[in-house]
Design a protein around this motif. Structure first.
Motif, PDB file in Angstrom:
ATOM      1  N   SER A   1       0.836  -1.205   0.000  1.00 48.99           N
ATOM      2  CA  SER A   1       0.000   0.000   0.000  1.00 48.99           C
ATOM      3  C   SER A   1       0.870   1.254   0.000  1.00 48.99           C
ATOM      4  O   SER A   1       2.078   1.193   0.235  1.00 48.99           O
ATOM      5  CB  SER A   1      -0.922  -0.011   1.219  1.00 48.99           C
ATOM      6  OG  SER A   1      -0.155   0.041   2.401  1.00 48.99           O
ATOM      7  N   PHE A   2       0.240   2.348  -0.281  1.00 51.60           N
ATOM      8  CA  PHE A   2       0.969   3.612  -0.420  1.00 51.60           C
ATOM      9  C   PHE A   2       0.096   4.722   0.138  1.00 51.60           C
ATOM     10  O   PHE A   2      -1.033   4.897  -0.320  1.00 51.60           O
ATOM     11  CB  PHE A   2       1.267   3.842  -1.903  1.00 51.60           C
ATOM     12  CG  PHE A   2       2.164   5.022  -2.188  1.00 51.60           C
ATOM     13  CD1 PHE A   2       3.277   5.295  -1.418  1.00 51.60           C
ATOM     14  CD2 PHE A   2       1.874   5.854  -3.263  1.00 51.60           C
ATOM     15  CE1 PHE A   2       4.104   6.374  -1.710  1.00 51.60           C
ATOM     16  CE2 PHE A   2       2.697   6.935  -3.569  1.00 51.60           C
ATOM     17  CZ  PHE A   2       3.820   7.188  -2.788  1.00 51.60           C
ATOM     18  N   GLY A   3       0.596   5.425   1.145  1.00 53.00           N
ATOM     19  CA  GLY A   3      -0.252   6.447   1.744  1.00 53.00           C
ATOM     20  C   GLY A   3       0.532   7.604   2.342  1.00 53.00           C
ATOM     21  O   GLY A   3       1.716   7.476   2.667  1.00 53.00           O
ATOM     22  N   MET A   4      -0.148   8.719   2.475  1.00 51.39           N
ATOM     23  CA  MET A   4       0.446   9.917   3.057  1.00 51.39           C
ATOM     24  C   MET A   4       0.394   9.785   4.579  1.00 51.39           C
ATOM     25  O   MET A   4      -0.636   9.436   5.139  1.00 51.39           O
ATOM     26  CB  MET A   4      -0.396  11.130   2.618  1.00 51.39           C
ATOM     27  CG  MET A   4       0.176  12.458   2.979  1.00 51.39           C
ATOM     28  SD  MET A   4       1.599  12.876   1.964  1.00 51.39           S
ATOM     29  CE  MET A   4       0.811  13.100   0.374  1.00 51.39           C
ATOM     30  N   VAL A   5       1.508  10.060   5.224  1.00 58.05           N
ATOM     31  CA  VAL A   5       1.536   9.950   6.689  1.00 58.05           C
ATOM     32  C   VAL A   5       1.726  11.332   7.291  1.00 58.05           C
ATOM     33  O   VAL A   5       2.596  12.101   6.881  1.00 58.05           O
ATOM     34  CB  VAL A   5       2.644   8.973   7.155  1.00 58.05           C
ATOM     35  CG1 VAL A   5       2.691   8.888   8.668  1.00 58.05           C
ATOM     36  CG2 VAL A   5       2.388   7.597   6.559  1.00 58.05           C
ATOM     37  N   LEU A   6       0.899  11.639   8.292  1.00 56.70           N
ATOM     38  CA  LEU A   6       0.845  12.997   8.822  1.00 56.70           C
ATOM     39  C   LEU A   6       1.872  13.250   9.918  1.00 56.70           C
ATOM     40  O   LEU A   6       1.523  13.544  11.056  1.00 56.70           O
ATOM     41  CB  LEU A   6      -0.561  13.276   9.373  1.00 56.70           C
ATOM     42  CG  LEU A   6      -1.664  13.316   8.324  1.00 56.70           C
ATOM     43  CD1 LEU A   6      -3.012  13.486   9.000  1.00 56.70           C
ATOM     44  CD2 LEU A   6      -1.421  14.436   7.328  1.00 56.70           C
ATOM     45  N   HIS A   7       3.161  13.150   9.585  1.00 53.34           N
ATOM     46  CA  HIS A   7       4.157  13.635  10.539  1.00 53.34           C
ATOM     47  C   HIS A   7       4.075  15.152  10.560  1.00 53.34           C
ATOM     48  O   HIS A   7       3.437  15.754   9.691  1.00 53.34           O
ATOM     49  CB  HIS A   7       5.569  13.218  10.096  1.00 53.34           C
ATOM     50  CG  HIS A   7       5.735  11.750   9.936  1.00 53.34           C
ATOM     51  ND1 HIS A   7       6.467  11.189   8.918  1.00 53.34           N
ATOM     52  CD2 HIS A   7       5.243  10.720  10.661  1.00 53.34           C
ATOM     53  CE1 HIS A   7       6.421   9.878   9.022  1.00 53.34           C
ATOM     54  NE2 HIS A   7       5.691   9.572  10.074  1.00 53.34           N
ATOM     55  N   ASN A   8       4.783  15.764  11.503  1.00 51.21           N
ATOM     56  CA  ASN A   8       4.839  17.231  11.482  1.00 51.21           C
ATOM     57  C   ASN A   8       5.231  17.711  10.090  1.00 51.21           C
ATOM     58  O   ASN A   8       4.768  18.744   9.624  1.00 51.21           O
ATOM     59  CB  ASN A   8       5.864  17.731  12.496  1.00 51.21           C
ATOM     60  CG  ASN A   8       5.341  17.597  13.909  1.00 51.21           C
ATOM     61  OD1 ASN A   8       4.112  17.580  14.123  1.00 51.21           O
ATOM     62  ND2 ASN A   8       6.243  17.479  14.874  1.00 51.21           N
ATOM     63  N   TYR A   9       6.112  16.956   9.517  1.00 48.85           N
ATOM     64  CA  TYR A   9       6.577  17.229   8.164  1.00 48.85           C
ATOM     65  C   TYR A   9       6.123  16.017   7.338  1.00 48.85           C
ATOM     66  O   TYR A   9       6.795  14.985   7.329  1.00 48.85           O
ATOM     67  CB  TYR A   9       8.112  17.339   8.217  1.00 48.85           C
ATOM     68  CG  TYR A   9       8.817  17.939   7.025  1.00 48.85           C
ATOM     69  CD1 TYR A   9       8.139  18.655   6.055  1.00 48.85           C
ATOM     70  CD2 TYR A   9      10.193  17.792   6.892  1.00 48.85           C
ATOM     71  CE1 TYR A   9       8.814  19.201   4.969  1.00 48.85           C
ATOM     72  CE2 TYR A   9      10.880  18.347   5.823  1.00 48.85           C
ATOM     73  CZ  TYR A   9      10.179  19.045   4.862  1.00 48.85           C
ATOM     74  OH  TYR A   9      10.853  19.579   3.790  1.00 48.85           O
ATOM     75  N   PRO A  10       4.957  16.094   6.672  1.00 48.79           N
ATOM     76  CA  PRO A  10       4.322  14.896   6.108  1.00 48.79           C
ATOM     77  C   PRO A  10       5.088  14.329   4.915  1.00 48.79           C
ATOM     78  O   PRO A  10       5.743  15.063   4.181  1.00 48.79           O
ATOM     79  CB  PRO A  10       2.948  15.405   5.621  1.00 48.79           C
ATOM     80  CG  PRO A  10       2.825  16.798   6.082  1.00 48.79           C
ATOM     81  CD  PRO A  10       4.194  17.314   6.401  1.00 48.79           C
TER      82      PRO A  10
END
Ligand SMILES: *[C@@H]1O[C@H](CO)[C@@H](O)[C@H](O)[C@H]1NC(C)=O
Ligand SMILES: *[C@@H]1O[C@H](CO)[C@@H](O)[C@H](O)[C@H]1NC(C)=O
Ligand SMILES: *[C@@H]1O[C@H](CO)[C@@H](O)[C@H](O)[C@H]1NC(C)=O
Ligand SMILES: *[C@@H]1O[C@H](CO)[C@@H](O)[C@H](O)[C@H]1NC(C)=O
Ligand SMILES: *[C@@H]1O[C@H](CO)[C@@H](O)[C@H](O)[C@H]1NC(C)=O
Ligand SMILES: *[C@@H]1O[C@H](CO)[C@@H](O)[C@H](O)[C@H]1NC(C)=O
Ligand SMILES: *[C@@H]1O[C@H](CO)[C@@H](O)[C@H](O)[C@H]1NC(C)=O
Length: 828
Positions: free
Chosen positions: A191-200
């Motif tokens: 899978s491939f997804g955007m992860v919401l780190h402080n710096y995504p």
């Protein structure tokens, strides 16, 4: 049957008869899609997309999905009931008008349904031309107020104008999950997804393991994909604000069909473009790209440099945590500081600047887009656990501040387009590290970006190339006619073909003295000569075994004399007297390419820019033979000894048209005579006598490898004797060390990406199957652009040449200077 249904049927008949796009694009109260009935699909208004039931691959199950209607290879871009397949053809899709939700049932039981944001008055499901299936309230004047849309629930495909990432207001996360297999669209482990780190940033996951990291957006592109830039196919952007974090793209031309798809079979995310003329999808870009894209390959605080061997290097000021493991290529333990930071004297710490990097994993980061580098540095110094900082936006002078805490993970080095990272160092380490760094910096900082940048260059390039080409031809023609008049002892035949007297030629070559002999090839001997007016010529005295009669021969020579291109050796005329058949060419001062690249001393005078110029010149000459000349000539014996260099080291192909003169079949197809040189011959040509422009492409690929490596295709075997040059190149490629192929004599530090690109092109040219090899027009485009290239398939003649062992057929061998040209006469 209701009135609506009748209209629906009429539409369907019209669509079938005329292929016009009047098909129904929506489901409302009275309509349904029925797998078992007549109303089986919805078609978007312009006919691009179709929604209906399908059976994937070898599966027996039925799924509701969306695919491109006009593309003959069924390409499903969305699946509704991924998790709940239907066993039979009893599936029905209906609109529940009370709730405004779409409901898919099998034999009455619900297998899939949508939710709806509101209770609508008159809901309808519409398949839009974008491929988005939406539910909206027809009573709502705002046609874009969707109650539900399939774009919010992507499967494995990311279409233009979709959003990849988060709507923070609703908590909706749109990510991609590959199919389990081509036969099973259920969510696979990839899978491939955007992860919401402080710096995504976005991650590709294989199960719960990180597999690839895009790198954070840096204003221009994702930090890990510096090659993605403005191009003629699509625009792209990243949106990052308090409401949304997403990436999106849109196509510049509606005629282009392109999609991003996550592939769980070979674990890649590809951008593919539909090529109408070839009727197939072509890979435009692909990630992960190489070994260094493997997540955290080198462990903590290390840098992956694809051109180095081994690829992993500790960052400056760091050393392997476990030297023993590190030296045996187990890099997973990573690196630790030579000198630990002490928190007491933190303001005495400094930073070393690393350049051209993919910035580290952003899991533990802090971001402030409003401050600059100076403040960023101060913030970092202020916090003991801060390890590094960088601009978060590298556009222009750079702006914004990103700070990394703890170990720095998954850094890689690019030849160009990477970004600066400032890594914290104890003061005592600083001087030491900076010294080392300067040297490294020079190596990595420069890469020639071609005059014509990347993808955006395609169209301009084509125009440029053709304009340039036509100018060249005109110029050459005028040169040609001047010489005709000047040369004595020469008549101009009816078709502009200069014919020399044998006496003139004999005089020019001092009676074909051995001293003037400069070569011997399959077609005869070559002499150097000087005409009375001082013009230097090369005289090819053909062996008498040509299969042709005199008139046939003359006609062929006339045709070939018409081929004029700056990268073909110019045929000045011929001589036909008695048994003699002689061709007169312009003389090439610098001789043949093989006398340069395989010679230790002379090869040093060929630096990379010169080699690159030679490569492109050969490609242009070959393209002209294949496509742009009226004759469509397949060279059939392209090799380094048939490429001559003029006084400025411009390459010119020689011996083109020889197969014609010697009476080989002129159409594509099967030939009785195999004319060519082992080591350069495509497998289908060497073993079955099948030749085409694609067998020349194969030879070109071999030639390209030789120019890059400085090694002979035939003579080269590595220590374990199992591979030839092609096999060696392929092995290095598969192991992610392609740059090891490069001739050690070339100073290549500045041209790594271009060299890598050329190696990639060469491997595409030598693929086993002719249909996989690109044509020369494509090869030339690949060479001069920075287009991302498809992954090459296994090459032909991977191991030792099978052809060499086979001497059972009668062979007529004619030796040339340092290769063997073989004419293989098949017994009939
Ligand atoms: C499908 O169409 C045929 C005639 O073309 C008709 O006889 C049949 O009843 C239709 N079936 C359904 C389920 O509407
Ligand atoms: C579909 O088939 C599977 C296995 O053959 C079976 O277990 C399941 O009950 C079937 N479902 C329906 C709705 O018929
Ligand atoms: C629509 O959905 C509601 C709520 O799930 C259900 O009670 C109703 O029976 C459905 N109507 C139809 C026509 O299926
Ligand atoms: C469909 O449902 C009916 C009743 O719910 C049941 O009797 C029948 O066996 C089902 N058919 C299939 C193919 O599952
Ligand atoms: C994709 O989104 C789902 C739902 O939010 C989430 O559970 C999953 O972890 C995401 N996958 C990736 C790779 O981000
Ligand atoms: C994944 O790649 C393989 C091999 O290139 C191909 O056969 C398959 O169709 C691809 N799957 C998708 C979903 O594109
Ligand atoms: C340093 O940064 C970390 C991570 O943001 C934070 O938890 C910690 O409180 C900071 N320490 C100081 C002294 O500011």
């Amino acid at each position: 049957m209701s009135f609506m249904r009748i209209i629906f049927l009429c539409y369907h008949i019209l669509v079938c008869l005329f292929d016009v796009s009047l098909a129904v694009d929506s489901i409302s109260q009275d309509l349904s899609l029925n797998d078992d009935g007549n109303d089986t699909t919805l078609v978007s208004k312009d006919g691009t997309f179709e929604l209906g039931f399908f059976t994937p691959g070898k599966s027996q199950k039925r799924y509701l999905g969306i695919w491109y209607r006009k593309i003959p290879i069924q390409t499903v871009i969305w699946v509704a009931n991924r998790l709940n397949p239907i066993n039979d053809s009893s599936g029905i899709l209906r609109m529940n008008t009370t709730t405004g939700s779409l409901v898919l049932t099998q034999n009455g039981s619900v297998v899939w349904s949508t939710t709806s944001l509101r209770k609508p008055e008159n809901p309808a499901a519409i398949l839009l031309d974008s491929g988005n299936l939406v539910v909206r309230d027809k009573k709502d004047p705002n046609s874009e107020a969707y109650l539900w849309q399939s774009f919010d629930y992507p499967t494995d495909t990311f279409l233009p104008d979709m959003k990849f990432g988060w709507d923070l207001r609703t908590g909706l996360n749109r990510n991609l999950t590959a199919w389990k297999s081509p036969d099973d669209p259920s969510p696979g482990e990839f899978s491939f997804g955007m992860v919401l780190h402080n710096y995504p940033e976005a991650y590709m996951m294989k199960g719960d393991q990180k597999f690839y990291r895009s790198g954070p957006w840096n204003g221009l592109h994702s930090s890990g994909s510096p090659q993605v830039r403005s191009n003629p196919i699509y625009d792209f952007k990243f949106v990052f604000n308090k409401d949304e974090v997403y990436y999106t793209y849109s196509l510049k031309k509606s005629s282009v069909i392109s999609r991003l798809v996550l592939n769980g079979t070979n674990y890649v995310r590809r951008r593919e473009v539909w090529i109408e003329t070839k009727q197939r999808w072509e890979v435009y870009t692909s990630v992960p790209l190489d070994l260094c894209d493997t997540y955290a390959l080198c462990g903590a605080n290390a840098n992956c440099v694809i051109s180095d061997s081994p690829v992993c290097q500790c960052l400056k000021g760091f050393k392997p945590k476990s030297p023993q493991a590190w030296n045996s290529m187990d890099w997973s333990h990573g690196c630790v500081r030579n000198k630990e930071l002490s928190c007491e004297d933190k303001h005495k710490d400094g930073f070393i600047k690393l350049t051209e990097l993919k910035t580290p994993d952003t899991t533990h980061t802090w971001l402030d887009q409003t401050i600059g580098l100076e403040e960023c540095r101060a913030k970092c110094l202020d916090n003991c656990s801060c390890m590094a900082y960088a601009n978060s936006d590298i556009r222009g002078e750079g702006s914004g501040c990103a700070i990394w805490f703890g170990d720095l993970i998954d850094i890689r080095q690019f030849a160009a387009g990477g970004q600066d990272l400032y890594v914290r160092m104890d003061a005592s380490e600083l001087e030491h590290a900076n010294e080392g760094h300067k040297k490294g910096g020079v190596i990595v900082a420069v890469t020639v970006s071609l005059a014509v940048a990347a993808v955006s260059g395609i169209l301009i390039l084509l125009g440029w190339y053709y304009r340039k080409k036509s100018r060249t031809i005109v110029k050459d023609r005028s040169d040609f006619s001047i010489k005709e008049d000047q040369n004595s002892g020469m008549q101009v035949d009816d078709m502009d073909l200069p014919v020399f007297n044998l006496a003139t030629i004999a005089k020019a070559t001092s009676n074909f003295t051995i001293k003037n002999k400069i070569g011997e090839g399959g077609f005869g001997s070559v002499y150097r000569g000087t005409l009375a007016d001082g013009l230097e010529i090369a005289v090819k005295r053909l062996s008498t075994s040509s299969g042709q009669g005199l008139n046939e021969f003359k006609n062929e020579v006339k045709l070939i004399a018409k081929l004029q291109h700056r990268n073909l050796v110019k045929l000045l005329g011929c001589c036909l007297e008695g048994e003699e058949k002689i061709l007169v060419y312009e003389y090439m001062l610098n001789g043949s390419l093989d006398s340069f690249i395989f010679d230790q001393q002379r090869s040093e005078s060929l630096d990379w820019p010169k080699r690159y110029n030679i490569i492109c010149g050969i490609a242009k000459g070959l393209l002209y033979l294949h496509q742009d000349s009226r004759l469509r000539i397949v060279h059939r014996d392209l090799k380094t000894s048939n490429v001559l260099l003029d006084s400025e080291l411009n390459p010119k192909i020689s011996d083109f048209g020889m197969a014609r003169i010697f009476g080989g079949d002129q159409k594509e197809g099967n030939t009785k005579r195999i004319v060519g040189t082992y080591g350069y011959m495509a497998p289908e040509y060497a073993t079955d006598g099948l030749f085409s422009v694609k067998s020349d492409v194969f030879s070109f690929g071999v030639l390209l490898m030789e120019i890059i490596s400085g090694k002979k295709s035939r003579g080269y075997y590595n220590q374990n004797q199992s591979h030839n040059l092609i096999g060696h190149a392929w092995k290095l490629w598969k192991e992610g060390r392609p740059l090891e192929l490069i001739d050690k004599g070339i100073d290549h530090s500045s041209f790594l990406s271009q060299m890598l690109h050329c190696i990639h092109v060469s491997l595409l040219c030598v693929q086993q199957h002719p249909e996989d090899r690109p044509g020369m027009s494509c090869v030339l485009l690949m060479l001069v652009s920075e287009l991302e290239l498809p992954e090459p398939k296994q090459p032909g003649f991977f191991g030792k040449y099978s052809g060499e062992a086979d001497s059972s057929t009668s062979k007529q061998q004619l030796s040339s200077t340092n290769e063997i040209t073989i004419t293989l006469l098949e017994a009939r």
